[in-house]
Design an enzyme around this catalytic site. Structure first.
Site, PDB file in Angstrom:
ATOM      1  N   MET A   8       0.891   0.524  -7.629  1.00 32.99           N
ATOM      2  CA  MET A   8      -0.331  -0.250  -7.408  1.00 32.99           C
ATOM      3  C   MET A   8      -0.933   0.153  -6.079  1.00 32.99           C
ATOM      4  SD  MET A   8       0.408  -4.053  -8.933  1.00 32.99           S
ATOM      5  CE  MET A   8      -1.350  -4.363  -9.021  1.00 32.99           C
ATOM      6  N   GLU A   9      -2.062   0.849  -6.153  1.00 28.69           N
ATOM      7  CA  GLU A   9      -2.727   1.342  -4.953  1.00 28.69           C
ATOM      8  C   GLU A   9      -3.044   0.184  -4.001  1.00 28.69           C
ATOM      9  OE1 GLU A   9      -4.631   4.291  -2.540  1.00 28.69           O
ATOM     10  OE2 GLU A   9      -3.171   4.346  -4.154  1.00 28.69           O
ATOM     11  N   CYS A  98      -6.007   4.102 -14.031  1.00 27.62           N
ATOM     12  CA  CYS A  98      -6.677   3.482 -12.886  1.00 27.62           C
ATOM     13  C   CYS A  98      -8.086   3.036 -13.266  1.00 27.62           C
ATOM     14  CB  CYS A  98      -6.734   4.459 -11.712  1.00 27.62           C
ATOM     15  SG  CYS A  98      -7.551   3.763 -10.254  1.00 27.62           S
ATOM     16  N   HIS A 168      -0.656  -0.130 -20.013  1.00 21.16           N
ATOM     17  CA  HIS A 168      -1.187  -1.377 -19.469  1.00 21.16           C
ATOM     18  C   HIS A 168      -2.063  -1.988 -20.554  1.00 21.16           C
ATOM     19  CE1 HIS A 168      -2.658  -3.912 -16.011  1.00 21.16           C
ATOM     20  NE2 HIS A 168      -3.503  -4.212 -16.984  1.00 21.16           N
ATOM     21  N   ASN A 199       3.160  -3.011 -20.057  1.00 22.99           N
ATOM     22  CA  ASN A 199       2.796  -3.366 -18.691  1.00 22.99           C
ATOM     23  C   ASN A 199       1.571  -4.275 -18.723  1.00 22.99           C
ATOM     24  OD1 ASN A 199       0.806  -1.799 -16.250  1.00 22.99           O
ATOM     25  ND2 ASN A 199       2.552  -3.059 -15.697  1.00 22.99           N
ATOM     26  N   GLU A 201       0.252  -8.245 -16.723  1.00 19.79           N
ATOM     27  CA  GLU A 201       0.259  -9.714 -16.774  1.00 19.79           C
ATOM     28  C   GLU A 201       1.644 -10.296 -17.063  1.00 19.79           C
ATOM     29  OE1 GLU A 201      -2.307 -12.638 -15.598  1.00 19.79           O
ATOM     30  OE2 GLU A 201      -2.724 -10.501 -15.750  1.00 19.79           O
ATOM     31  N   GLY A 223       4.536  -5.340 -12.074  1.00 17.26           N
ATOM     32  CA  GLY A 223       3.708  -5.094 -10.908  1.00 17.26           C
ATOM     33  C   GLY A 223       3.645  -6.307 -10.013  1.00 17.26           C
ATOM     34  N   ARG A 224       2.508  -6.991 -10.051  1.00 19.19           N
ATOM     35  CA  ARG A 224       2.321  -8.148  -9.161  1.00 19.19           C
ATOM     36  C   ARG A 224       3.348  -9.240  -9.412  1.00 19.19           C
ATOM     37  NH1 ARG A 224      -3.552  -9.744 -10.598  1.00 19.19           N
ATOM     38  NH2 ARG A 224      -2.797  -8.946 -12.601  1.00 19.19           N
TER      39      ARG A 224
END
Length: 320
Positions: A8-9, A98, A168, A199, A201, A223-224
């Protein structure tokens, strides 16, 4: 279950990879994208994004890290992938997901999902350029403007030589807005003969179980959700029958201090407090103590004052 840590940029960079893999539960990481345009990049560019190259392509905890490239020129991507192989990269990942406007405007990331022939050519060029034993994978979204071409895109990547595909479960236009359409990943999984990883949520164990059920995927990329709850990967494994491992705030605190130290090594002083606040802002979803820490540093911009408020006197910092 395979659990990957997402690229994650601007968020999931080397300092967070170090800390989150030290907590454990992660099988593999992927770097933030390295933008490839029209030249072979020097070694210092690769090692800046991926310091793990100096340590066998592993984090300090021993977790493998795969280098991610982004671009649209098959030959140039292949040359840079070959250079990464020489530098000891664990594998090469290619970014076709991206959603950033700047990246997409320069023909990178998710816009390439409209060009399956080019996707195939990129994968084929990179696959030819690196040793046969080196994994080459790809990350995509469900599509650019819509998801009508998701099967064509995925099949092009697989036919080009991708050994693994992370999807994603949203289009570029859907960005990061909930929900994620995990059931549409199931169509991709059925259409290709390579492993597919879901990937998007995944914030909780319940989210992960739904993602796996709807996508049919055994593996997940976090990720988050993993940044907000560094114990999430362990919780997913416990739900699958592994011994429980609850990551308490007390267990996480040394990692928070390590993160702060690593940020000090790579970020300009004016940006350091912001990086810490960014992580604390996510951590407060899981830990009440993170809310208190966030409230403490929120008005502070001076790194020395942040250090004193949360961590006490500064000690010499080592990158390794």
């Amino acid at each position: 279950m395979t659990i990957l840590l997402a690229p994650m940029e601007g968020l999931l960079d080397h300092p967070l990879r170090e800390v989150l893999t030290a907590v454990g539960g992660i099988d593999r990481c992927v770097t933030e994208f390295i933008r490839i345009t029209d030249q072979l990049l020097p070694e210092k560019v690769f090692t800046r994004v991926m310091p793990e190259l100096r340590h066998g392509s592993r984090t300090r905890a021993g977790t493998p890290v795969r280098a991610q490239l982004l671009g649209s020129d098959p030959a140039c991507l292949a040359d840079n992938a070959a250079r990464l192989a020489e530098l000891g990269a664990e594998g090469i990942d290619l970014n076709f997901g991206c959603p950033a406007k700047t990246v997409n405007r320069h023909r990178g990331g998710a816009v390439l999902l409209d060009e399956p022939d080019l996707l195939h050519d990129i994968l084929a060029a990179v696959r030819r350029a690196v040793p046969a034993h080196l994994p080459v994978s790809a990350k995509m979204r469900l599509g650019h403007r819509d998801d009508d071409g998701r099967i064509d895109a995925a099949q092009a990547l697989a036919a080009g030589g991708a050994g693994e595909l992370v999807v994603h479960a949203r289009t570029k236009l859907q960005g990061y807005r909930p929900p994620a359409f995990w059931h549409k990943v199931a169509d991709i999984r059925a259409a290709v003969a390579i492993p597919v990883i879901a990937n998007g949520e995944i914030w909780t164990v319940a989210d992960a179980q739904r993602a796996r059920a709807e996508s049919g995927c055994h593996g997940l990329m976090l990720g988050r959700g993993q940044v907000a709850d560094p114990g999430l990967a362990w919780a997913l494994r416990a739900a699958d029958g592994a011994p429980p491992h609850l990551v308490t705030w007390a267990e996480l605190l040394p990692g928070l201090a390590r993160f702060w130290d690593l940020v000090a090594l790579q970020a300009a002083p004016r940006h350091r407090a912001g990086r810490l606040k960014q992580w604390l802002n996510l951590l407060r979803r899981r830990y009440p103590e993170a809310q208190a820490a966030f409230d403490t540093v929120r008005p502070i911009t001076d790194p020395a004052a942040v250090q004193a408020a949360l961590f006490g006197p500064a000690a010499p910092v080592r990158a390794g």
